[in-house]
Design an enzyme around this catalytic site. Sequence first.
Site, PDB file in Angstrom:
ATOM      1  N   ASN A  55      51.675  35.202 -18.047  1.00 39.53           N
ATOM      2  CA  ASN A  55      50.501  35.985 -18.435  1.00 39.53           C
ATOM      3  C   ASN A  55      50.407  35.930 -19.960  1.00 39.53           C
ATOM      4  OD1 ASN A  55      48.715  38.017 -19.161  1.00 39.53           O
ATOM      5  ND2 ASN A  55      49.555  39.542 -17.760  1.00 39.53           N
TER       6      ASN A  55
ATOM      7  N   ARG B 236      47.878  33.692 -15.316  1.00 42.26           N
ATOM      8  CA  ARG B 236      46.720  34.573 -15.434  1.00 42.26           C
ATOM      9  C   ARG B 236      45.722  33.895 -16.371  1.00 42.26           C
ATOM     10  NH1 ARG B 236      45.899  39.881 -19.094  1.00 42.26           N
ATOM     11  NH2 ARG B 236      43.914  40.531 -18.207  1.00 42.26           N
TER      12      ARG B 236
ATOM     13  N   HIS C  65      40.242  42.188 -15.415  1.00 46.25           N
ATOM     14  CA  HIS C  65      41.357  42.936 -14.828  1.00 46.25           C
ATOM     15  C   HIS C  65      41.280  42.920 -13.300  1.00 46.25           C
ATOM     16  CE1 HIS C  65      41.537  45.482 -18.749  1.00 46.25           C
ATOM     17  NE2 HIS C  65      42.479  44.554 -18.798  1.00 46.25           N
TER      18      HIS C  65
ATOM     19  N   ARG D 112      39.391  47.349 -29.234  1.00 46.55           N
ATOM     20  CA  ARG D 112      38.005  46.993 -28.875  1.00 46.55           C
ATOM     21  C   ARG D 112      37.143  48.245 -28.742  1.00 46.55           C
ATOM     22  NH1 ARG D 112      39.848  43.415 -23.844  1.00 46.55           N
ATOM     23  NH2 ARG D 112      41.943  43.418 -24.702  1.00 46.55           N
TER      24      ARG D 112
ATOM     25  N   GLU E 108      50.364  42.873 -11.780  1.00 53.81           N
ATOM     26  CA  GLU E 108      49.528  41.669 -11.803  1.00 53.81           C
ATOM     27  C   GLU E 108      50.361  40.429 -11.496  1.00 53.81           C
ATOM     28  OE1 GLU E 108      48.287  43.103 -15.736  1.00 53.81           O
ATOM     29  OE2 GLU E 108      46.309  42.269 -15.316  1.00 53.81           O
TER      30      GLU E 108
HETATM   31  C1  LIG Z   1      40.817  41.249 -19.854  1.00 54.44           C
HETATM   32  C2  LIG Z   1      41.661  42.082 -20.735  1.00 54.44           C
HETATM   33  O1  LIG Z   1      41.164  42.883 -21.479  1.00 54.44           O
HETATM   34  O2  LIG Z   1      42.985  41.904 -20.655  1.00 54.44           O
HETATM   35  P1  LIG Z   1      44.104  42.700 -21.480  1.00 54.44           P
HETATM   36  O3  LIG Z   1      44.003  44.133 -21.097  1.00 54.44           O
HETATM   37  O4  LIG Z   1      45.400  42.079 -21.030  1.00 54.44           O
HETATM   38  O5  LIG Z   1      43.823  42.486 -22.932  1.00 54.44           O
HETATM   39 MG   LIG Z   2      47.314  44.021 -19.254  1.00 57.63          MG
END
Ligand SMILES: CC(=O)OP(=O)(O)O
Ligand SMILES: [Mg+2]
Length: 398
Positions: A8, A89, A178, A239, A382
């Site tokens: 991953n 992944r 996710h 983010r 996961e």
């Molecule tokens: C798609 C995504 O945001 O994955 P991660 O939470 O691992 O950054």
């Molecule tokens: Mg994660």
Amino acid sequence: MSTVLVVNSGSSSLKYQLIDAESEESLATGLVERIGEPSGHIRHRGPDGTSERSLPIPDHTAAFRAMLDAFAESGPSLEDDPVVAVGHRVVHGGKRFFEPTIVTPLVEINIEDLADLAPLHNPANLQGIRAAKTAFPDVPHVAVFDTAFHQTLPPEAYTYAIDAQLAERHRVRRYGFHGTSHKYVSEAAAAFLGRPLGELKQIVLHLGNGASACAVDGGRSVDTSMGMTPLEGLVMGTRSGDLDPAVLLHLARRAQLGTDDLDELLNRRSGLLGLTGHGDMRDVRRAAREGDENARRALDTVVHRLKHYIGAYTAQLGGLDVLVFTAGVGENDAALRAEAVAGLEVLGIRLDEERNTASSGDTRVISTDDSPVTVLVVPTNEELEIARQSLQAVGAAG
Ligand SMILES: CC(=O)OP(=O)(O)O
Ligand SMILES: [Mg+2]
Ligand SMILES: Nc1ncnc2c1ncn2[C@@H]1O[C@H](COP(=O)(O)OP(=O)(O)O)[C@@H](O)[C@H]1O
């Protein structure tokens, strides 16, 4: 014994797990962190306990090498028990990939082509795949896509209300992410409760570094908070999640930010980090406890956004049976869980304070016995789900 190696690759990390193909037992797990920074770090947990090492890890190729060294030094040996598949992944599969897929050169090109829709993730995923193919040239490599579980989204849930032809030409729609976790967790929740998956209306809150909510109706994803990219929706570590798209226009015009600046701002310097200076929830909590008002406001903003989605998805589902918390924050932060559902008795959600704060790493109920909605904490896995799907794909191909 035969094994599956699951990789991953995140933007700055590589998580891995070696899983027994028959018993599904985890034989080794590891995490390579701070890839690309001056000093990286690897933690490997194998049969003889945990080993750690700090060393420079410039990219995911080097991270993969560090993982192989850790297996060679601390075991288990990757030669004695043959690796029958390597599962990867891959975050963005676009419209093309909705099943676990054996990685061919053409599949690699397609993953690369989708990189602009998942800039933090797909390039890292691809580097991991290429390093793994070099190390295991004779083993099938399987890509398992975060987007796959969301192929069941109805058009009204995946459509953005912009010029339809432009959207079609540029692949602009909601894909959702996710999915491997949302699938695993919603199935595990039904199994834990001993109730048929097909009859349950669930909301899964995957709250990790990236975070997303998913409305799962009878085992099918019908709405999810991440969009064309993993930027939309909840407030995350770095983010922003949802914002008025005009914010971008305003910042472009008034702050003279270009597209790369805006990308960097929203994906890497927003969320908890942008609001508080800390991208890690534990640091934000600590700061809030010490009286930092920005940290308190950030937590309140996280909670406000969570309530927004719990309410919206209860409406979309036409009712709710099960609410599930999962991933790093969802599994470990009892205070956040309590805040997220506070005042939601009106939706039939009644939390049991004592159950919520009891420390446990297992799947558990945290609502009261008389709560119409059952609230669960379900640890996500996961890697196990990727291992299962990889074996399916190899079986189907062979
Ligand atoms: C798609 C995504 O945001 O994955 P991660 O939470 O691992 O950054
Ligand atoms: Mg994660
Ligand atoms: N005890 C805890 N309390 C609050 N947050 C936690 C705790 N343990 C881990 N976390 C948070 O979980 C997040 C990482 O979750 P994880 O699911 O591992 O994310 P990812 O897979 O995206 O890297 C971090 O923000 C971390 O602060």
